[in-house]
Design an enzyme around this catalytic site. Structure first.
Site, PDB file in Angstrom:
ATOM      1  N   LYS A   1       0.835  -1.190   0.000  1.00  0.00           N
ATOM      2  CA  LYS A   1       0.000   0.000   0.000  1.00  0.00           C
ATOM      3  C   LYS A   1       0.880   1.254   0.000  1.00  0.00           C
ATOM      4  CE  LYS A   1      -3.848  -0.405   2.347  1.00  0.00           C
ATOM      5  NZ  LYS A   1      -4.595  -0.639   3.594  1.00  0.00           N
TER       6      LYS A   1
ATOM      7  N   ARG B   1      -3.011   3.116   8.733  1.00  0.00           N
ATOM      8  CA  ARG B   1      -3.371   1.952   7.920  1.00  0.00           C
ATOM      9  C   ARG B   1      -2.204   0.975   7.877  1.00  0.00           C
ATOM     10  NH1 ARG B   1      -4.474   5.136   2.375  1.00  0.00           N
ATOM     11  NH2 ARG B   1      -5.785   3.336   1.852  1.00  0.00           N
TER      12      ARG B   1
ATOM     13  N   GLY C   1      -6.604 -10.270   8.734  1.00  0.00           N
ATOM     14  CA  GLY C   1      -6.200 -10.453  10.131  1.00  0.00           C
ATOM     15  C   GLY C   1      -5.343  -9.312  10.642  1.00  0.00           C
TER      16      GLY C   1
ATOM     17  N   MET D   1      -4.368  -5.266  11.411  1.00  0.00           N
ATOM     18  CA  MET D   1      -5.202  -4.244  12.025  1.00  0.00           C
ATOM     19  C   MET D   1      -6.008  -3.496  10.969  1.00  0.00           C
ATOM     20  SD  MET D   1      -4.366  -0.965  14.408  1.00  0.00           S
ATOM     21  CE  MET D   1      -4.457   0.247  13.102  1.00  0.00           C
TER      22      MET D   1
ATOM     23  N   ARG E   1      -3.333  -0.449  -6.783  1.00  0.00           N
ATOM     24  CA  ARG E   1      -2.392  -1.565  -6.903  1.00  0.00           C
ATOM     25  C   ARG E   1      -2.749  -2.326  -8.169  1.00  0.00           C
ATOM     26  NH1 ARG E   1      -5.058  -5.769  -2.531  1.00  0.00           N
ATOM     27  NH2 ARG E   1      -7.013  -5.848  -3.665  1.00  0.00           N
TER      28      ARG E   1
ATOM     29  N   HIS F   1      -5.356 -31.411   6.148  1.00  0.00           N
ATOM     30  CA  HIS F   1      -5.375 -32.803   5.688  1.00  0.00           C
ATOM     31  C   HIS F   1      -6.250 -32.956   4.451  1.00  0.00           C
ATOM     32  CE1 HIS F   1      -6.834 -37.019   5.734  1.00  0.00           C
ATOM     33  NE2 HIS F   1      -5.577 -37.275   6.056  1.00  0.00           N
TER      34      HIS F   1
ATOM     35  N   ARG G   1       9.155 -48.154 -20.429  1.00  0.00           N
ATOM     36  CA  ARG G   1       9.797 -48.663 -19.220  1.00  0.00           C
ATOM     37  C   ARG G   1       9.510 -50.148 -19.059  1.00  0.00           C
ATOM     38  NH1 ARG G   1       7.918 -46.505 -13.486  1.00  0.00           N
ATOM     39  NH2 ARG G   1       6.137 -47.813 -13.961  1.00  0.00           N
TER      40      ARG G   1
ATOM     41  N   SER H   1      16.426 -40.719 -17.195  1.00  0.00           N
ATOM     42  CA  SER H   1      15.125 -40.107 -16.922  1.00  0.00           C
ATOM     43  C   SER H   1      14.922 -40.130 -15.415  1.00  0.00           C
ATOM     44  CB  SER H   1      14.023 -40.888 -17.638  1.00  0.00           C
ATOM     45  OG  SER H   1      12.775 -40.363 -17.271  1.00  0.00           O
TER      46      SER H   1
ATOM     47  N   ASP I   1       9.610 -41.777  -7.228  1.00  0.00           N
ATOM     48  CA  ASP I   1      10.364 -42.749  -6.431  1.00  0.00           C
ATOM     49  C   ASP I   1      11.609 -42.114  -5.821  1.00  0.00           C
ATOM     50  OD1 ASP I   1       8.755 -44.899  -6.394  1.00  0.00           O
ATOM     51  OD2 ASP I   1       9.748 -46.012  -8.000  1.00  0.00           O
TER      52      ASP I   1
ATOM     53  N   CYS J   1      10.385 -37.819 -15.498  1.00  0.00           N
ATOM     54  CA  CYS J   1       9.099 -38.435 -15.815  1.00  0.00           C
ATOM     55  C   CYS J   1       8.218 -38.599 -14.582  1.00  0.00           C
ATOM     56  CB  CYS J   1       9.307 -39.782 -16.507  1.00  0.00           C
ATOM     57  SG  CYS J   1      10.148 -40.995 -15.485  1.00  0.00           S
TER      58      CYS J   1
ATOM     59  N   TYR K   1      14.177 -32.448 -21.326  1.00  0.00           N
ATOM     60  CA  TYR K   1      12.713 -32.483 -21.437  1.00  0.00           C
ATOM     61  C   TYR K   1      12.062 -32.787 -20.093  1.00  0.00           C
ATOM     62  CZ  TYR K   1      12.948 -37.624 -21.349  1.00  0.00           C
ATOM     63  OH  TYR K   1      13.171 -38.917 -20.979  1.00  0.00           O
TER      64      TYR K   1
HETATM   65  P1  ADP Z   1      -7.980  -1.726   3.417  1.00  0.00           P
HETATM   66  O1  ADP Z   1      -6.624  -2.244   3.157  1.00  0.00           O
HETATM   67  O2  ADP Z   1      -8.830  -2.570   4.272  1.00  0.00           O
HETATM   68  O3  ADP Z   1      -8.663  -1.256   2.161  1.00  0.00           O
HETATM   69  P2  ADP Z   1      -7.460   1.025   3.868  1.00  0.00           P
HETATM   70  O4  ADP Z   1      -6.338   1.533   4.662  1.00  0.00           O
HETATM   71  O5  ADP Z   1      -7.322   1.150   2.395  1.00  0.00           O
HETATM   72  O6  ADP Z   1      -7.749  -0.436   4.322  1.00  0.00           O
HETATM   73  O7  ADP Z   1      -8.695   1.853   4.384  1.00  0.00           O
HETATM   74  C1  ADP Z   1      -9.956   1.434   4.727  1.00  0.00           C
HETATM   75  C2  ADP Z   1     -10.946   2.442   4.189  1.00  0.00           C
HETATM   76  O8  ADP Z   1     -10.657   3.744   4.714  1.00  0.00           O
HETATM   77  C3  ADP Z   1     -10.862   2.559   2.688  1.00  0.00           C
HETATM   78  O9  ADP Z   1     -12.145   2.723   2.164  1.00  0.00           O
HETATM   79  C4  ADP Z   1     -10.041   3.783   2.477  1.00  0.00           C
HETATM   80  O10 ADP Z   1     -10.338   4.395   1.253  1.00  0.00           O
HETATM   81  C5  ADP Z   1     -10.441   4.648   3.675  1.00  0.00           C
HETATM   82  N1  ADP Z   1      -9.362   5.564   4.038  1.00  0.00           N
HETATM   83  C6  ADP Z   1      -8.108   5.241   4.400  1.00  0.00           C
HETATM   84  N2  ADP Z   1      -7.370   6.324   4.644  1.00  0.00           N
HETATM   85  C7  ADP Z   1      -8.180   7.389   4.445  1.00  0.00           C
HETATM   86  C8  ADP Z   1      -7.990   8.799   4.520  1.00  0.00           C
HETATM   87  N3  ADP Z   1      -6.810   9.304   4.840  1.00  0.00           N
HETATM   88  N4  ADP Z   1      -9.020   9.590   4.241  1.00  0.00           N
HETATM   89  C9  ADP Z   1     -10.215   9.051   3.903  1.00  0.00           C
HETATM   90  N5  ADP Z   1     -10.457   7.747   3.802  1.00  0.00           N
HETATM   91  C10 ADP Z   1      -9.452   6.913   4.074  1.00  0.00           C
HETATM   92 MG    MG Z   2      -7.936  -0.103   0.859  1.00  0.00          MG
HETATM   93 MG    MG Z   3       9.681 -45.798 -10.082  1.00  0.00          MG
END
Ligand code: ADP
Ligand code: MG
Ligand code: MG
Length: 909
Positions: free
Chosen positions: A22, A91, A100, A102, A335, A451, A634, A785, A790, A853, A873
C-alpha cells in the site's frame, strides 16, 4: 541512524519490501503527481525491529516527530489542533495484503478540543460528532482490543432512549451524548480513559499495527500462502479527507478493466456522502461510475484521466480507492489488481495489442496454475445458482453429489453408484476411504494445507476447505450456514476452483480451453461467445509464444495408443514414460501367473511366448500413435505379487478347502508362491531391474515385443522411435546386463526382419545411489530419466501411500514442509540429486539426454528448477502437457510466479 520513516514523496513502487504494498503504491502515485493526501510511511524494518526486540527502535519516536511536523507544515494544519485540525488515518500495509491485520483507524487526532476546530472548518456539527464517536469505537476495538459489543450496546441504548431504529435518525446532540457514553465504556473496560493526546493516539495505533502482525488469522494466512513469518508490516499515516461532507462528497472504488473478464472499460462503485468502508459494506445502494459521471462530471473526468495514467504507468489492470471531498478528488489507494484466470490471459494479450507490453511480458503474467484452472470442467456460468457458502479453493474442479457426513456412508453410497460430497469439519487419516469414494470434499475448518486439502490435491479430487461460515454437526448429520440447513442426502455443488458452494445441482460444462487444446482453434471457436473466443485466442497466442521461446521439450506419460494420441494433440513431443504393467493384467494375468509359478524353463518360456503377440500389438499401437517422435518404454517395474491374488483371501480359501477335505492343488501352489513373494516393504523389494535380472526372459520378452513392433512398423513405412528404459537401477552392472540382453535381441529381430533397427537403452534415476554414481552409470546409458516420485520416496525414506494421508498435514502445519514434496520437487534434497546426476552423467557422456518423468514434470515450480539444471525435457500426464509447455516457456524468461495473483476471489483490501 537508519531511516525508518518515509514521506509519500520519498518512495516508489519498487520498495514494497520496505514500504509495504500500500505504501509503495501511495508513494508511486505521489511521485506521479496524482492527488494523494500527504502522509508518511513507517517501514517494515521498524516493525521487524519491534517484533524481534519487543520494543520500538529508539529513534522511531524522533523520526515520527520529524515526519509529522513536516506533514503539518505541508498541509498548514496541526494534528488535533483546536482550529482546523489535521486528522490522519493509520493503515497497515505489508508487502502482500493479508487478512487479520489491524483495520484502518480513521480520524486519528480527534479529541475534546479538535472536535470544535472541525465543527468550525466543516460547518457540520453532526458529521463531526459522528466522526468522533466512530474514532472512539474503532480505536477501542482495534487499538485497545475491546469487544465491538460494548459499543453496540451503548448505541442501541441511545437509539432506544430516542425511540428510533436507525443511526441516521440520531442528531448532533444525540451523537455528542453518545461520545460521552463511549468514553465511559472505554474507561470501564480498559481502566483508562480514551487518550486525548493526539500524538499518543498516533503512537498507540502504530504499535497496534505492528502487534497485528501476529494475530492468529494473520499467522494462519501466512502459513497457508507461504508468506515469510519475519517480513513485518509497514504503517501508513495519511491525511484524512472526507467523503461524508454532504452531497458533493463521496467515496468509491474502481478497476481500470473488468477483473473477472478483462474487458476494457471502467468498472466501479460510488457512494455519495460516505466514508471509507461504506462502499463495500453494502449498507446503502451504490451508484455505478456512469451515474457518478452525472452527479459530478468534473471529478469523474479527472478520475478517468488518472485511471488511464495509472494503467499506462503500471502497464496492467489497476484497482483504485478514491474519495471526493466537496468536489475535490483524492486518490487513497491503487495496486495491480487481482483477476480471474480467464481475465489474466485476456488482459495479457489485450495489453500486447495495445502495444503496452511485449509478448514476453505477457507470458510472464500468466501462469501454469491459471491455465490448469481454465482446463477443469466448470459450472455453467449462465445457470441459476443459489450460493450457499464459500471457503478456500483447495483443489480445483466442479463436483456435484449428495451430502454425507461420514466416511462409511460415503463408501456405501458411492458403491451403489451415487456421487457424494463428503462434508466434514475437517478430515483425518480415518476419512481416507470416504475421500476416495467421494466426488467432492467440503470442510468447514482448515486451509490449503489441511489434511483434506493435501490429500484431495494428491488424488486430484475437487475440494473446498475451511468454509468457516458453515456449522457442521457430524452427529446430527446436518450443516448450517446463514440459517440454511443441509442434511444427509441433499445435493450440493462444490466449485474447487473458486471455493464456492451451491445448493442443488448446477450443470457442469466442458472447458472451452480444453476443446481448443484437443481439437484446435477453428473447431473451438465454433459457436462460442465473444468472451470465450477472446480467451481461446489468448491461450493460443501465449502457448504458441511459450513454444517458440522454450528450450526444454515436453513429453507425456502415456501407456496406451489413445492416451498418446490425446497428449500429442495437446502438444506432447514424445512419450517420456510408458508403463508396461497394464500389459500383464486382465486376460493376460493368468499368463504372467504361469511365468511366476513355472517349475521348469520350458513351462515358463511357453507362458512368455504366449505373452509376446499381445504385447507386440500394444506397442505397435503406441508407436504408431507417436510416429516420428520418441517413445520411452519402461520395462516392468512393480513387484510380482501385484499380479497374484490377494494373500489373505487365498489363505482363507485354502484353509476352508482343507477343512472340508483337500484344497485344490493349484491354490496350494499359488499360495506357496504368494508366500514366497510376500514382502514387508514391497516398494523397496524385488522389483524393477532386480526382477528383470532374477526372472529369466521377463525383460527379454518385453524387449523383443518392442523390437518386433518397431520392425513391423518400419517395414510398413512408418517411423517408430522406441527407447527402452530400465527402472530402479542402482548400479552400473545392473544396467550393463540388461543392455547386453537388449543389444542381442534387437540385433536378432533386425536381422530376421531385414530392417535397420536402433533402439537406445537408458535408465531411470530413482535411487539416490543411481544419482550419486551417475558418472559410472552413464557409461552404459543412452539417456537418463529422473523418476522423481520414487526418488522422492527413496531420498526421504517414506512411501507416499503410507505417509501422505497419515502426517503430511501435520508436517505442513508444523512447517517441516512448506509444500508436499510430491506436489512440488524438494529442490534442496531431491533436486540436488537431480542436479548431481545430470552433471556427472554428462561428464562421462557429454550431451547425455536427460529428462524427468515423475509427476513433477507437470508442476510449475519444479519445471523452473529443471530448466535451471539443464534437463532436455519434462514429461507429464497428457492433461498437464499444456501447463508444462507454458511454464517451460516462462522458465526461459526466468519468471517464477505469475505477476498477477491466481487468486480468483476478487476482493479489495
Ligand atoms: P484496506 O486495506 O482494508 O482497504 P485502507 O487503509 O485502504 O484499508 O482503508 C480502509 C478504508 O478507509 C478505505 O475505504 C479507504 O479508502 C479509507 N481511508 C483510508 N485512509 C483514508 C484517509 N486518509 N481519508 C479518507 N479515507 C481513508
Ligand atoms: Mg484499501
Ligand atoms: Mg519408479
Amino acid at each position: 541512524m537508519d531511516k525508518l520513516v518515509y514521506h509519500f514523496d520519498e518512495g516508489d513502487r519498487d520498495q514494497r519490501d520496505l514500504l509495504g504494498g500500500k505504501g509503495a503504491n501511495l508513494a508511486e502515485m505521489t511521485r506521479l503527481g496524482l492527488p494523494v493526501p500527504p502522509g508518511f510511511i513507517v517501514t517494515t524494518e521498524a516493525c521487524r525491529h519491534y517484533l524481534e526486540h519487543g520494543r520500538l527502535p529508539d529513534d522511531l519516536r524522533v523520526q515520527v516527530t520529524m515526519a509529522l511536523r513536516k506533514l503539518e507544515d505541508d498541509v498548514g494544519r496541526r494534528l488535533g489542533d483546536s482550529v482546523d485540525p489535521l486528522l490522519v488515518s493509520v493503515r497497515s500495509g505489508a508487502k502482500y495484503s493479508m487478512p487479520g491485520m489491524m483495520e484502518t483507524v480513521l480520524n486519528v487526532g480527534l479529541n475534546d478540543y479538535s472536535v470544535r476546530g472541525l465543527v468550525e472548518a466543516s460547518g457540520d456539527e453532526r458529521f463531526v460528532w459522528d466522526s468522533y464517536r466512530r474514532l472512539i469505537q474503532m480505536f477501542g476495538k482495534t487499538v485497545l482490543g475491546m469487544e465491538g459489543d460494548d459499543f453496540a450496546k451503548a448505541l442501541e441504548a441511545a437509539k432506544a432512549a430516542k425511540g428510533v431504529t436507525s443511526d441516521v435518525e440520531l442528531d448532533a446532540a444525540d451523537l455528542r451524548q453518545l461520545v460521552e457514553d463511549f468514553k465511559v465504556v472505554v474507561e470501564d473496560r480498559c481502566g483508562r480513559p480514551f487518550p486525548q493526546d493526539p500524538r499518543e493516539q498516533l503512537d498507540l495505533a502504530i504499535r497496534a499495527v505492528f502487534d497485528s502482525w501476529n494475530t492468529d488469522r494473520a499467522r494462519v494466512y501466512r502459513r497457508r500462502e507461504r508468506i515469510p513469518e519475519d517480513a513485518g508490516t509497514a504503517v501508513n499515516v495519511c491525511t484524512m479527507v472526507f467523503g461524508n461532507l454532504g452531497e458533493t462528497s463521496g467515496t468509491g472504488v474502481c478497476f481500470t478493466r473488468d477483473p473477472s473478464t478483462g474487458k476494457p472499460g471502467v468498472y466501479g462503485d460510488y457512494l455519495v456522502n460516505a466514508q471509507g468502508e461504506d462502499v463495500v459494506s453494502g449498507i446503502r445502494n451504490t451508484l455505478s461510475l456512469d451515474d457518478f459521471a452525472e452527479v459530478d462530471p468534473a471529478s469523474y473526468q479527472e478520475l478517468r484521466r488518472i485511471m488511464r495514467r495509472l494503467e499506462t504507468h503500471y502497464r496492467d489492470l489497476c484497482d483504485i480507492e478514491f474519495t471526493v471531498e466537496r468536489g475535490k478528488l483524492w486518490m487513497l489507494q491503487t495496486r495491480v489488481g487481482k483477476r480471474t484466470p480467464a481475465a489474466a490471459f485476456r488482459i495479457a494479450t489485450q495489453l500486447v495489442d495495445e502495444q503496452l507490453i511485449t509478448l514476453d511480458e505477457a507470458l510472464e503474467r500468466v501462469g501454469g496454475p491459471q491455465l490448469a484452472q481454465l482446463m477443469f470442467p466448470q459450472f455453467d456460468a449462465d445457470a441459476e445458482r443459489t450460493p450457499y457458502t464459500r471457503g478456500m479453493a483447495a483443489s480445483p474442479g466442479a463436483a456435484v453429489g449428495k451430502v454425507v457426513f461420514d466416511s462409511a456412508t460415503a463408501v456405501e453410497w458411492a458403491g451403489r453408484g451415487e456421487p457424494v460430497v463428503l462434508l466434514r469439519q475437517e478430515t483425518n487419516p480415518e476419512d481416507l476411504e470416504g475421500m476416495i469414494a467421494a466426488t467432492g470434499i467440503l470442510t468447514s475448518r482448515g486451509g490449503k494445507t489441511s489434511h483434506a486439502a493435501v490429500v484431495a490435491r494428491g488424488m486430484g479430487k475437487t475440494a473446498v476447505c475451511g468454509a468457516e461460515a458453515l456449522h457442521v454437526d457430524e452427529e446430527e448429520k446436518v450443516a448450517r450456514a446463514d440459517g440454511v440447513e443441509v442434511r444427509e442426502g441433499d445435493l450440493l455443488s462444490v466449485d474447487g476452483s473458486t471455493g464456492e458452494v451451491f445448493v442443488g445441482r448446477l450443470p457442469v460444462v466442458a472447458s472451452p480451453v480444453v476443446t481448443y487444446l484437443e481439437e484446435g482453434l477453428e473447431p473451438a471457436l465454433d459457436g462460442v461467445d465473444d468472451d470465450n473466443a477472446e480467451l481461446i485466442r489468448a491461450v493460443d497466442r501465449l502457448l504458441a509464444h511459450a513454444d517458440s521461446v522454450r528450450t526444454m521439450q515436453v513429453r507425456t506419460n502415456a501407456d496406451t495408443g489413445p492416451d498418446a494420441l490425446r497428449a500429442r494433440r495437446m502438444g506432447a513431443e514424445g512419450i517420456g514414460l510408458c508403463r508396461t504393467e497394464h500389459m500383464f493384467l486382465g486376460d493376460r494375468r493368468v499368463l504372467i501367473e504361469r511365468v511366476i509359478l513355472a517349475d521348469s524353463a520350458g513351462e515358463r518360456d511357453e507362458a512368455l511366448a504366449a505373452l509376446l503377440p499381445p504385447q507386440r500389438e500394444d506397442f505397435e499401437e503406441l508407436l504408431a500413435a507417436m510416429d516420428g517422435l520418441p517413445a520411452t518404454i519402461r520395462l516392468l517395474d512393480p513387484p510380482l505379487h501385484e499380479f497374484l491374488p490377494d494373500r489373505a483371501e487365498l489363505m482363507v480359501r485354502v484353509a476352508r478347502a482343507e477343512e472340508q477335505g483337500a484344497a485344490a492343488e493349484a491354490d496350494v501352489r499359488l499360495l506357496a508362491a504368494v508366500d514366497r513373494l510376500h514382502e514387508s516393504n514391497p516398494m523397496l523389494g524385488l522389483r524393477g531391474v532386480r526382477l528383470g535380472l532374477v526372472v529369466p526372459g521377463l525383460f527379454g520378452g518385453q524387449i523383443r515385443a518392442v523390437a518386433e513392433a518397431a520392425a513391423h512398423l518400419i517395414a510398413e513405412g512408418h517411423d517408430p522411435r522406441p527407447e527402452i528404459m530400465v527402472p530402479l537401477v542402482g548400479s552400473l552392472m545392473e544396467l550393463h546386463l540388461v543392455r547386453e540382453e537388449a543389444a542381442r535381441i534387437v540385433a536378432e529381430v533386425a536381422e530376421a526382419a531385414g530392417v535397420a533397427l536402433e533402439i537406445p537403452v537408458g535408465t531411470m534415476i530413482e535411487l539416490p545411489r543411481a544419482a550419486l554414481t551417475a558418472f559410472r552409470i552413464a557409461e552404459e546409458a543412452d539417456f537418463f530419466s529422473f523418476g522423481t516420485n520414487d526418488l522422492t520416496q527413496t531420498t526421504w525414506g517414506f512411501s507416499r501411500d503410507d505417509v501422505e494421508a497419515a502426517f503430511f498435514a501435520a508436517y505442513l502445519d508444523k512447517g517441516v514442509f512448506t509444500t508436499s514434496p510430491f506436489e512440488s520437487l524438494d529442490v534442496d534434497g531431491v533436486g540436488r540429486l537431480v542436479d548431481i546426476g545430470t552433471r556427472e552423467g554428462r561428464r562421462t557422456r557429454p550431451g547425455l539426454k536427460t529428462g524427468v518423468c515423475g509427476e513433477h514434470g507437470g508442476d510449475p515450480d519444479s519445471i523452473h528448477f529443471f530448466q535451471r539444471v539443464g534437463l532436455d525435457y519434462v514429461s507429464c500426464s497428457p492433461f498437464r502437457v499444456p501447463v508444462a509447455r507454458l511454464e517451460a516457456g516462462r522458465a526461459v524468461l526466468g519468471k517464477e510466479e505469475a505477476d498477477t495473483s491466481d487468486d480468483v476471489e476478487i476482493q479489495r483490501s
